[in-house]
Design a protein around this motif. Structure first.
Motif, PDB file in Angstrom:
ATOM      1  N   CYS A   1       8.042  -6.507  -5.301  1.00  0.00           N
ATOM      2  CA  CYS A   1       7.845  -5.219  -4.630  1.00  0.00           C
ATOM      3  C   CYS A   1       7.223  -5.430  -3.247  1.00  0.00           C
ATOM      4  O   CYS A   1       6.478  -6.392  -3.028  1.00  0.00           O
ATOM      5  CB  CYS A   1       6.942  -4.309  -5.461  1.00  0.00           C
ATOM      6  N   VAL A   2       7.525  -4.516  -2.343  1.00  0.00           N
ATOM      7  CA  VAL A   2       6.912  -4.529  -1.018  1.00  0.00           C
ATOM      8  C   VAL A   2       5.631  -3.717  -1.111  1.00  0.00           C
ATOM      9  O   VAL A   2       5.663  -2.500  -1.318  1.00  0.00           O
ATOM     10  CB  VAL A   2       7.863  -3.934   0.037  1.00  0.00           C
ATOM     11  N   ARG A   3       4.498  -4.389  -0.967  1.00  0.00           N
ATOM     12  CA  ARG A   3       3.220  -3.713  -1.146  1.00  0.00           C
ATOM     13  C   ARG A   3       2.832  -2.943   0.120  1.00  0.00           C
ATOM     14  O   ARG A   3       3.259  -3.268   1.230  1.00  0.00           O
ATOM     15  CB  ARG A   3       2.128  -4.715  -1.513  1.00  0.00           C
ATOM     16  N   ILE A   4       1.989  -1.930  -0.056  1.00  0.00           N
ATOM     17  CA  ILE A   4       1.597  -1.032   1.027  1.00  0.00           C
ATOM     18  C   ILE A   4       0.085  -1.109   1.218  1.00  0.00           C
ATOM     19  O   ILE A   4      -0.672  -0.960   0.252  1.00  0.00           O
ATOM     20  CB  ILE A   4       1.997   0.423   0.700  1.00  0.00           C
ATOM     21  N   ARG A   5      -0.332  -1.323   2.466  1.00  0.00           N
ATOM     22  CA  ARG A   5      -1.754  -1.286   2.774  1.00  0.00           C
ATOM     23  C   ARG A   5      -2.078   0.047   3.450  1.00  0.00           C
ATOM     24  O   ARG A   5      -1.421   0.445   4.409  1.00  0.00           O
ATOM     25  CB  ARG A   5      -2.163  -2.443   3.689  1.00  0.00           C
TER      26      ARG A   5
ATOM     27  N   THR B   1       2.998  -7.709   2.179  1.00  0.00           N
ATOM     28  CA  THR B   1       2.220  -6.473   2.253  1.00  0.00           C
ATOM     29  C   THR B   1       2.334  -5.933   3.664  1.00  0.00           C
ATOM     30  O   THR B   1       2.094  -6.655   4.632  1.00  0.00           O
ATOM     31  CB  THR B   1       0.737  -6.724   1.921  1.00  0.00           C
ATOM     32  N   LEU B   2       2.697  -4.662   3.792  1.00  0.00           N
ATOM     33  CA  LEU B   2       2.911  -4.032   5.092  1.00  0.00           C
ATOM     34  C   LEU B   2       2.150  -2.721   5.156  1.00  0.00           C
ATOM     35  O   LEU B   2       1.778  -2.151   4.120  1.00  0.00           O
ATOM     36  CB  LEU B   2       4.413  -3.795   5.330  1.00  0.00           C
ATOM     37  N   ASP B   3       1.932  -2.225   6.385  1.00  0.00           N
ATOM     38  CA  ASP B   3       1.160  -0.989   6.530  1.00  0.00           C
ATOM     39  C   ASP B   3       1.930   0.105   7.260  1.00  0.00           C
ATOM     40  O   ASP B   3       1.343   1.077   7.709  1.00  0.00           O
ATOM     41  CB  ASP B   3      -0.173  -1.262   7.239  1.00  0.00           C
ATOM     42  N   GLU B   4       3.252  -0.046   7.378  1.00  0.00           N
ATOM     43  CA  GLU B   4       4.040   0.965   8.081  1.00  0.00           C
ATOM     44  C   GLU B   4       5.391   1.089   7.396  1.00  0.00           C
ATOM     45  O   GLU B   4       6.045   0.093   7.091  1.00  0.00           O
ATOM     46  CB  GLU B   4       4.223   0.557   9.549  1.00  0.00           C
ATOM     47  N   ALA B   5       5.819   2.328   7.156  1.00  0.00           N
ATOM     48  CA  ALA B   5       7.038   2.561   6.372  1.00  0.00           C
ATOM     49  C   ALA B   5       8.279   1.966   7.030  1.00  0.00           C
ATOM     50  O   ALA B   5       9.188   1.484   6.341  1.00  0.00           O
ATOM     51  CB  ALA B   5       7.228   4.064   6.151  1.00  0.00           C
ATOM     52  N   SER B   6       8.348   1.997   8.364  1.00  0.00           N
ATOM     53  CA  SER B   6       9.540   1.470   9.028  1.00  0.00           C
ATOM     54  C   SER B   6       9.665  -0.035   8.807  1.00  0.00           C
ATOM     55  O   SER B   6      10.783  -0.563   8.694  1.00  0.00           O
ATOM     56  CB  SER B   6       9.494   1.788  10.525  1.00  0.00           C
ATOM     57  N   LEU B   7       8.527  -0.741   8.718  1.00  0.00           N
ATOM     58  CA  LEU B   7       8.563  -2.172   8.435  1.00  0.00           C
ATOM     59  C   LEU B   7       8.963  -2.419   6.981  1.00  0.00           C
ATOM     60  O   LEU B   7       9.739  -3.340   6.681  1.00  0.00           O
ATOM     61  CB  LEU B   7       7.197  -2.798   8.715  1.00  0.00           C
TER      62      LEU B   7
ATOM     63  N   GLY C   1      10.934  -1.014  -2.770  1.00  0.00           N
ATOM     64  CA  GLY C   1       9.989  -0.316  -1.913  1.00  0.00           C
ATOM     65  C   GLY C   1       9.697   1.086  -2.409  1.00  0.00           C
ATOM     66  O   GLY C   1      10.466   1.670  -3.191  1.00  0.00           O
ATOM     67  N   TYR C   2       8.574   1.627  -1.940  1.00  0.00           N
ATOM     68  CA  TYR C   2       8.085   2.956  -2.352  1.00  0.00           C
ATOM     69  C   TYR C   2       7.872   3.757  -1.078  1.00  0.00           C
ATOM     70  O   TYR C   2       7.025   3.417  -0.252  1.00  0.00           O
ATOM     71  CB  TYR C   2       6.784   2.755  -3.121  1.00  0.00           C
ATOM     72  N   PHE C   3       8.667   4.810  -0.887  1.00  0.00           N
ATOM     73  CA  PHE C   3       8.696   5.549   0.367  1.00  0.00           C
ATOM     74  C   PHE C   3       8.627   7.052   0.119  1.00  0.00           C
ATOM     75  O   PHE C   3       8.895   7.526  -0.989  1.00  0.00           O
ATOM     76  CB  PHE C   3      10.014   5.290   1.117  1.00  0.00           C
ATOM     77  N   MET C   4       8.305   7.802   1.181  1.00  0.00           N
ATOM     78  CA  MET C   4       8.647   9.214   1.148  1.00  0.00           C
ATOM     79  C   MET C   4      10.168   9.298   1.218  1.00  0.00           C
ATOM     80  O   MET C   4      10.810   8.578   1.997  1.00  0.00           O
ATOM     81  CB  MET C   4       8.030   9.961   2.325  1.00  0.00           C
ATOM     82  N   GLU C   5      10.752  10.133   0.394  1.00  0.00           N
ATOM     83  CA  GLU C   5      12.212  10.216   0.294  1.00  0.00           C
ATOM     84  C   GLU C   5      12.866  10.460   1.653  1.00  0.00           C
ATOM     85  O   GLU C   5      13.946   9.924   1.946  1.00  0.00           O
ATOM     86  CB  GLU C   5      12.588  11.318  -0.699  1.00  0.00           C
ATOM     87  N   ALA C   6      12.199  11.239   2.527  1.00  0.00           N
ATOM     88  CA  ALA C   6      12.771  11.543   3.839  1.00  0.00           C
ATOM     89  C   ALA C   6      12.970  10.291   4.686  1.00  0.00           C
ATOM     90  O   ALA C   6      13.881  10.237   5.516  1.00  0.00           O
ATOM     91  CB  ALA C   6      11.879  12.537   4.580  1.00  0.00           C
ATOM     92  N   ASP C   7      12.127   9.264   4.482  1.00  0.00           N
ATOM     93  CA  ASP C   7      12.222   8.039   5.279  1.00  0.00           C
ATOM     94  C   ASP C   7      13.430   7.189   4.912  1.00  0.00           C
ATOM     95  O   ASP C   7      13.846   6.334   5.709  1.00  0.00           O
ATOM     96  CB  ASP C   7      10.945   7.210   5.127  1.00  0.00           C
ATOM     97  N   VAL C   8      13.970   7.372   3.719  1.00  0.00           N
ATOM     98  CA  VAL C   8      15.110   6.542   3.290  1.00  0.00           C
ATOM     99  C   VAL C   8      16.292   7.393   2.835  1.00  0.00           C
ATOM    100  O   VAL C   8      17.243   6.870   2.249  1.00  0.00           O
ATOM    101  CB  VAL C   8      14.683   5.577   2.151  1.00  0.00           C
ATOM    102  N   ARG C   9      16.248   8.688   3.130  1.00  0.00           N
ATOM    103  CA  ARG C   9      17.321   9.593   2.676  1.00  0.00           C
ATOM    104  C   ARG C   9      18.682   9.154   3.200  1.00  0.00           C
ATOM    105  O   ARG C   9      19.670   9.094   2.450  1.00  0.00           O
ATOM    106  CB  ARG C   9      17.001  11.020   3.127  1.00  0.00           C
ATOM    107  N   ASP C  10      18.764   8.832   4.480  1.00  0.00           N
ATOM    108  CA  ASP C  10      20.046   8.426   5.061  1.00  0.00           C
ATOM    109  C   ASP C  10      20.540   7.128   4.440  1.00  0.00           C
ATOM    110  O   ASP C  10      21.757   6.950   4.225  1.00  0.00           O
ATOM    111  CB  ASP C  10      19.923   8.265   6.576  1.00  0.00           C
ATOM    112  N   ASP C  11      19.621   6.202   4.148  1.00  0.00           N
ATOM    113  CA  ASP C  11      20.017   4.935   3.532  1.00  0.00           C
ATOM    114  C   ASP C  11      20.564   5.152   2.127  1.00  0.00           C
ATOM    115  O   ASP C  11      21.527   4.485   1.714  1.00  0.00           O
ATOM    116  CB  ASP C  11      18.818   3.982   3.477  1.00  0.00           C
ATOM    117  N   ILE C  12      19.959   6.068   1.386  1.00  0.00           N
ATOM    118  CA  ILE C  12      20.436   6.366   0.033  1.00  0.00           C
ATOM    119  C   ILE C  12      21.821   7.004   0.095  1.00  0.00           C
ATOM    120  O   ILE C  12      22.745   6.608  -0.629  1.00  0.00           O
ATOM    121  CB  ILE C  12      19.438   7.284  -0.701  1.00  0.00           C
TER     122      ILE C  12
END
Length: 297
Positions: free
Chosen positions: A192-196, A223-229, A241-252
């Motif tokens: 998993c991509v961890r979030i700081r 481990t990253l601290d920004e959703a775009s990364l 990864g664990y995102f707000m759905e809006a950040d990856v909606r187009d990718d889905i």
């Protein structure tokens, strides 16, 4: 440098408030050189130093402290008077300063703010993103943007944006090689991509189903601290990864990423623009709030 002739006074108050020339310059939307020149000009006119300055710190002198105490209420009254006058404008114009967190800013930038600017070309929006929650009044912002559950109780909140939820995603190649998690605990067997978080803590992934919440402390190679990364890493098949759905909606929708555990990610509180009670809101402020309410409706 200033459209209202109060720049020297605003500069003193901003530096006293922020404790830094650089932070004050950012707040006022001017260069640090212009800010230093404004202070130097005022100090020459007064014949006293207002600040003790070193390479590491800025502090008020005794004269500066007395000056700030006497000037602050007068400048506040002048700004209020100018705000009352601007509220009579028929055409929205001027600058609106908004404080937001990055994910929320991405969610409303296109649907609301850029559309607003196209409709009102004489308005300038100064959008500042940061993870910490700030006092928008003390920091000189007109509006803040946060989720409804953390908007301060003494603020007026206007819901904006579309319904929100988290999304757990990875590339189809990753799932073909590693299988899909069926429940949140299955993530413990995955990369998993961890979030700081902004405070330095690692983010536990939050889930809920049938009213039962679950938190998972995932592990993985990065481990990253920004959703775009994080998105870049997930698209490159690093893991889940664990995102707000809006950040990856187009990718889905495009098939670049595959969503899993959707039944464990229920709707989240809406985003809200919030602000204190304003006696004389500007035409630009009123127009943005009206547009936000219309979009939410």
């Amino acid at each position: 440098m200033s459209k209202h002739g109060l720049i020297e006074f605003d500069a003193v108050l901003a530096i006293a408030r922020r404790g830094s020339f650089r932070a004050a310059a950012l707040e006022l939307g001017i260069s640090t050189t212009a800010l230093s020149n404004a202070i130097a000009k005022l100090e020459r006119q007064l014949g006293v130093r207002l600040f003790n300055r070193t390479t590491r710190s800025v502090s008020l002198t005794d004269a500066g402290r007395n000056f700030v105490e006497q000037v602050r209420p007068a400048i506040s009254s002048l700004h209020e008077a100018m705000g009352a006058a601007r509220s009579q404008q028929e055409t929205p114009s001027g600058t609106l300063r908004i404080n937001a967190f990055a994910t929320g800013a991405r969610e409303i930038l296109g649907p609301l703010l850029l559309d607003f600017l196209r409709r009102y070309p004489k308005v300038h929006i100064d959008l500042v993103t940061e993870g910490r929650i700030v006092d928008i009044v003390a920091e000189g912002f007109d509006l803040g943007l946060r989720t409804a559950n953390i908007v301060p109780a003494d603020m007026i909140a206007v819901p904006v944006g579309t319904p929100r939820s988290f999304a757990v995603v990875a590339s189809s190649s990753y799932f073909e090689a590693n299988g899909k998690p069926r429940t949140p605990p299955d993530l413990l067997c995955h990369s998993c991509v961890r979030i700081r978080l902004p405070n330095g803590a690692l983010h536990r992934w939050h889930f809920e189903k049938d009213g039962a919440p679950v938190q998972i402390e995932v592990s993985g190679p990065i481990t990253l601290d920004e959703a775009s990364l994080s998105r870049i890493a997930v698209l490159d098949h690093v893991g889940i990864g664990y995102f707000m759905e809006a950040d990856v909606r187009d990718d889905i929708q495009a098939g670049r990423l595959v969503r899993v555990l959707e039944d464990w990610t229920p709707p989240q509180p809406p985003l809200c623009l919030y602000y204190p009670t304003r006696r004389n809101p500007s035409a630009a402020f009123k127009a943005l709030i009206d547009m936000a309410r219309q979009s939410a409706g």
